[in-house]
Design a protein around this motif. Structure first.
Motif, PDB file in Angstrom:
ATOM      1  N   UNK A 109       0.853  -1.184   0.000  1.00 40.55           N
ATOM      2  CA  UNK A 109       0.000   0.000   0.000  1.00 40.55           C
ATOM      3  C   UNK A 109       0.890   1.235   0.000  1.00 40.55           C
ATOM      4  N   UNK A 110       0.436   2.310  -0.655  1.00 39.68           N
ATOM      5  CA  UNK A 110       1.267   3.489  -0.853  1.00 39.68           C
ATOM      6  C   UNK A 110       0.495   4.754  -0.486  1.00 39.68           C
ATOM      7  N   UNK A 111       1.249   5.737   0.014  1.00 36.16           N
ATOM      8  CA  UNK A 111       0.684   7.042   0.358  1.00 36.16           C
ATOM      9  C   UNK A 111       1.765   8.094   0.182  1.00 36.16           C
ATOM     10  N   UNK A 112       1.407   9.241  -0.365  1.00 34.87           N
ATOM     11  CA  UNK A 112       2.367  10.335  -0.497  1.00 34.87           C
ATOM     12  C   UNK A 112       2.495  11.066   0.838  1.00 34.87           C
ATOM     13  N   UNK A 113       3.731  11.383   1.216  1.00 35.17           N
ATOM     14  CA  UNK A 113       3.994  12.071   2.478  1.00 35.17           C
ATOM     15  C   UNK A 113       4.698  13.388   2.179  1.00 35.17           C
ATOM     16  N   UNK A 114       4.577  14.316   3.118  1.00 36.68           N
ATOM     17  CA  UNK A 114       5.142  15.651   2.989  1.00 36.68           C
ATOM     18  C   UNK A 114       5.934  15.970   4.257  1.00 36.68           C
ATOM     19  N   UNK A 115       6.943  16.825   4.144  1.00 37.78           N
ATOM     20  CA  UNK A 115       7.717  17.182   5.356  1.00 37.78           C
ATOM     21  C   UNK A 115       6.895  18.026   6.317  1.00 37.78           C
ATOM     22  N   UNK A 116       7.365  18.115   7.550  1.00 35.40           N
ATOM     23  CA  UNK A 116       6.730  18.953   8.560  1.00 35.40           C
ATOM     24  C   UNK A 116       7.229  20.387   8.436  1.00 35.40           C
ATOM     25  N   UNK A 117       6.354  21.332   8.710  1.00 36.08           N
ATOM     26  CA  UNK A 117       6.753  22.752   8.711  1.00 36.08           C
ATOM     27  C   UNK A 117       7.258  23.086  10.119  1.00 36.08           C
ATOM     28  N   UNK A 118       8.510  22.767  10.363  1.00 36.49           N
ATOM     29  CA  UNK A 118       9.140  23.059  11.655  1.00 36.49           C
ATOM     30  C   UNK A 118      10.380  23.919  11.461  1.00 36.49           C
ATOM     31  N   UNK A 119      10.411  24.703  10.403  1.00 37.59           N
ATOM     32  CA  UNK A 119      11.585  25.524  10.092  1.00 37.59           C
ATOM     33  C   UNK A 119      11.814  26.569  11.185  1.00 37.59           C
TER      34      UNK A 119
END
Length: 809
Positions: free
Chosen positions: A774-784
């Protein structure tokens, strides 16, 4: 009939004659072309071959041009028209005699020494006879940020080595960081060693040369014990070829020589910072933005031209007599005091041309198209409401509103799925359980109050302090276990029994092929993507900007000018840091470099780091001239359009790190650090900036596993992948595979406990395992976070704990 029988038929080995060539004259080729012209025709002068003499002349001219460019660069650096030669002195060993080496460099004949107040080991050396001027700044190898910041703007690095060992652990760590960031021109000096006998001196020199060959091949060692040897070192520094760092050669930069803070009228926390220094790299435009390393981006209001404090012909203040003591002067005579005299305003910022400090896009929640539903859509909505109506037994007198909140027994088992951290619940619960066990184990009952007596304790106290780190060791052990399990069973997870799989994994999808199946990069983007900037063609924009830098001459302060920059809305903490002795390094920003986007770095794990580094764990980035901390994603480096997420930073391959950060145009080096609990920074990985691309798709894979229960020829009954019939029907379209290379699909469920009948392309083995991807697109966290805390200086030697006297209760 006879003619038919006597006909000859050629076989497969018949001779093939060459086709007739119609001649090599131009008319034949034009006739064959039939009037057609090639799309891209080159001029005849390029097609014409040069003669041997012409080729030799051309090579000679190119060689002469390159030689003249190198000579012009050498003559300009440290001369009257260019900036002073900035030399950063870095002692690489605790026993390296840096102070004695600096005293030898200051003792040059016919040289004027200007010391800088408030900064130990910083002075300027003016030599009118050689028409050269140097500025020396000292940085300790244990002070990581200071060394890296000064190396960003230094013309040369002067490494001070120990005569016996060369460098220690702190020096080795400093060299690793410098090589990863980009090493400018350097020189190696070895003071001392004269107290050894001649025979041991030769052996120590051979041993040191062997150690240096690994780090600095073809480097020359300069002994530094006499004034003659110091003059040879200065001559080598001024005549050696300069190394170029791409991220600083395309941007104007300077190291602050003096600074003054003028508070604003609203309060003392923010004001105007006047920074004076020599312009290097490129022409500095007043309308561009300036980045202060470690503090952020700021605008300039104007640029002044004060008198040069390091002029080869310095002024003599009236009433001051010429004597031998005049060679050592304070920087305040020619620097800070004269800033107020004869100051010329070079340029002022134009509000219409000035770059904006806007770093994020302010999203409009009402930006989407608003439409009124049609009659057909309203009818469909009413039909769906009727279909979803249910009959519920309620007590007498219950209203419709109250009845809507009564839950059936069938629907009570479903649970809500988390928004973004649904896959990390088990890991977080495990970490919390480990921390709670450590807290509970540390609680002990206090003994009853007794009379106090004084006694000497040595080993027991040390054992108590040693046991304070047990909780950290348990957490580290848990991370090692998770990293090991991810290597043995990549991406495999257990199907939950309390939550239906179709609910737990509702954000995931199946793919026919991970490499070739399509995935829209604009599908289901997070809200953070509404805040970032994106280029239509990033590589084209980058080439256009670099072409402008190389060909077009911009207006502003030229390289070598001593200027004062007026920076607006600067916090007072910047001036306090400068007063404490920290360097103030400024870089001008190219267009768009203050805006936020998605940056991808190509990194390799550093050999010195062996601890597991998990994805979305906070790391500290040194990217080019920037310094920030954020939580990155790790993914594979491939040429496909989709890239698989990695849960840990691997040591056997290069990986791509994805973060939200300000735009930076490559090439730019990057260093990744991890902060310890004691405040020290460990170098985790090194690499370079790969691209600025928000459309790079990072895919997270989950693998559900099952075991064959009954095996037939090409059919098998699989269990333990699902635990109810509905989940089997839900995931029926997804293709199955096995660890031994079989492929298949689900035919039908068997019973109500998750058993399923599957068909494969061959007979399974009893020890094989059935997998479903199973697959899902992930994105980084906005913790800049642009503010990185100062690291604890490197501890060169660990001292043993002394015997203490304590009061025992």
């Amino acid at each position: 009939m006879a003619a038919a029988l006597g006909a000859h038929r050629p076989g497969p080995l018949k001779q093939q004659n060459k086709a007739h060539k119609g001649g090599k004259h131009s008319g034949a080729s034009q006739r064959r072309a039939g009037g057609r012209v090639s799309v891209k025709t080159q001029p005849r002068r390029r097609l014409r071959d040069l003669s041997r003499v012409d080729r030799r002349h051309q090579a000679l001219q190119l060689r002469r041009q390159r030689k003249e460019a190198v000579l012009a660069e050498k003559r300009g650096l440290g001369s009257r028209d260019g900036p002073p030669h900035l030399v950063v002195v870095v002692p690489l060993h605790c026993r390296a005699a840096a102070h004695g080496a600096l005293c030898l460099l200051q003792g040059q004949d016919s040289a004027l020494v200007l010391t800088e107040e408030g900064r130990a080991g910083a002075f300027a050396l003016l030599c009118p006879r050689l028409k050269q001027r140097w500025r020396f700044v000292t940085a300790q190898a244990g002070d990581l940020h200071t060394v890296l910041d000064l190396a960003k703007v230094a013309d040369s690095l002067l490494f001070i080595l120990d005569a016996a060992e060369g460098w220690d652990d702190a020096g080795e760590y400093c060299l690793s960081c410098l090589f990863a960031q980009g090493l400018p021109t350097f020189a190696l000096a070895v003071p001392g060693g004269t107290d050894l006998p001649p025979k041991k001196r030769i052996d120590a020199k051979k041993k040191l040369s062997k150690a240096i060959e690994k780090r600095f091949p073809e480097a020359r060692l300069f002994p530094l014990n006499t004034e003659q040897e110091s003059s040879l070192l200065l001559r080598h520094l001024s005549t050696q070829k300069q190394r170029h760092l791409a991220f600083r050669d395309r941007r104007a930069h300077l190291l602050a020589h003096a600074a003054e803070f003028v508070p604003a009228q609203e309060g003392d926390l923010v004001g105007t910072l006047k920074v004076s220094g020599f312009v290097r790299g490129q022409t500095l435009n007043v309308n561009s933005l300036v980045h202060i390393v470690g503090h952020g981006d700021f605008q300039m209001s104007q640029v002044d031209a004060p008198p040069d404090p390091l002029s080869l012909n310095p002024r003599v203040v009236k009433g001051q007599k010429r004597s031998q003591d005049m060679e050592v002067q304070d920087d305040s005579v020619n620097g800070t005091d004269e800033m107020e005299e004869d100051v010329k305003v070079l340029m002022k910022a134009d509000p219409s041309k000035q770059e904006s400090l806007q770093s994020e896009v302010v999203p409009d929640p009402m930006e989407g198209e608003q439409t009124w539903p049609t009659e057909e859509e309203l009818q469909e909505a009413e039909a769906s409401l009727k279909a979803n109506r249910r009959v519920v037994k309620v007590p007498k007198g219950t209203s419709k509103y109250q009845a809507a909140w009564i839950v059936d027994d069938e629907g009570g088992s479903e649970k809500d799925d988390d928004d973004d951290e649904d896959d990390d619940i088990d890991d977080d619960m495990m970490e919390e359980a480990v921390s709670q066990e450590g807290d509970s184990s540390g609680e002990e009952e206090e003994p009853a109050e007794e009379e106090c007596e004084t006694m000497t304790v040595s080993e027991s106290l040390r054992d108590e302090q040693y046991d304070e780190k047990v909780e950290e060791d348990e957490q580290m052990l848990e991370r090692y276990k998770q990293e090991r399990m991810d290597e043995m069973f990549p991406d495999e997870v257990d199907t939950p029994r309390d939550v239906p799989a179709r609910i737990r994994f509702q954000k995931y999808r199946g793919l026919k092929s991970f490499r070739t199946s399509p995935w829209d990069p604009k599908e289901n983007l997070p809200r953070d993507y509404a805040r970032i900037f994106q280029f239509q063609d990033f590589s084209r924009t980058r080439k256009h900007l670099f072409r402008q830098i190389e060909k077009e001459e911009s207006e502003g302060a030229s390289v070598g000018w001593y200027v004062t920059l007026h920076l607006c809305n600067v916090p007072v903490s910047v001036m306090e840091s400068f007063k404490e002795g920290k360097p103030l390094v400024l870089f001008s920003l190219l267009p768009h470099e203050q805006k936020m986007s998605v940056l991808n770095f190509l990194v390799r794990r550093h050999p010195s780091n062996s601890e597991p580094v998990r994805a979305k764990e906070e790391l500290i980035f040194h990217c080019g001239f920037r310094r920030f901390r954020t939580s990155p994603l790790f993914s594979q480096h491939t040429s496909a359009d989709k890239h698989k997420l990695e849960r840990f930073l691997r040591s056997d391959a290069a990986m791509v790190v994805t973060v939200y950060a300000p735009i930076t145009f490559p090439p730019a080096s990057v260093l990744l650090f991890k902060q310890r609990s004691n405040g020290m920074h460990d170098l985790v990985a090194t690499g370079s900036l790969l691209s600025v691309d928000p459309d790079r798709i990072v895919i997270k894979r989950l693998v559900l596993s099952g075991h064959p229960f009954k095996i037939f020829t090409k059919m098998a009954v699989v269990r333990y992948m699902f635990f109810n019939r509905e989940d089997v029907m839900w995931f029926k379209p997804v293709e199955l595979r096995t660890k031994w290379g079989r492929r298949g699909h689900i035919k039908e469920p068997l019973g109500t406990h998750g058993h399923m009948k599957c068909h494969f392309d061959g007979q399974l083995k009893s020890q094989d395992t059935v997998l479903l991807n199973l697959y899902k697109r992930v994105f980084p966290k906005w913790t800049y976070d642009p503010h990185v805390p100062e690291p604890v200086p490197w501890v060169r030697s660990q001292s043993t704990l002394p015997v203490q006297e304590v009061d025992m209760e």
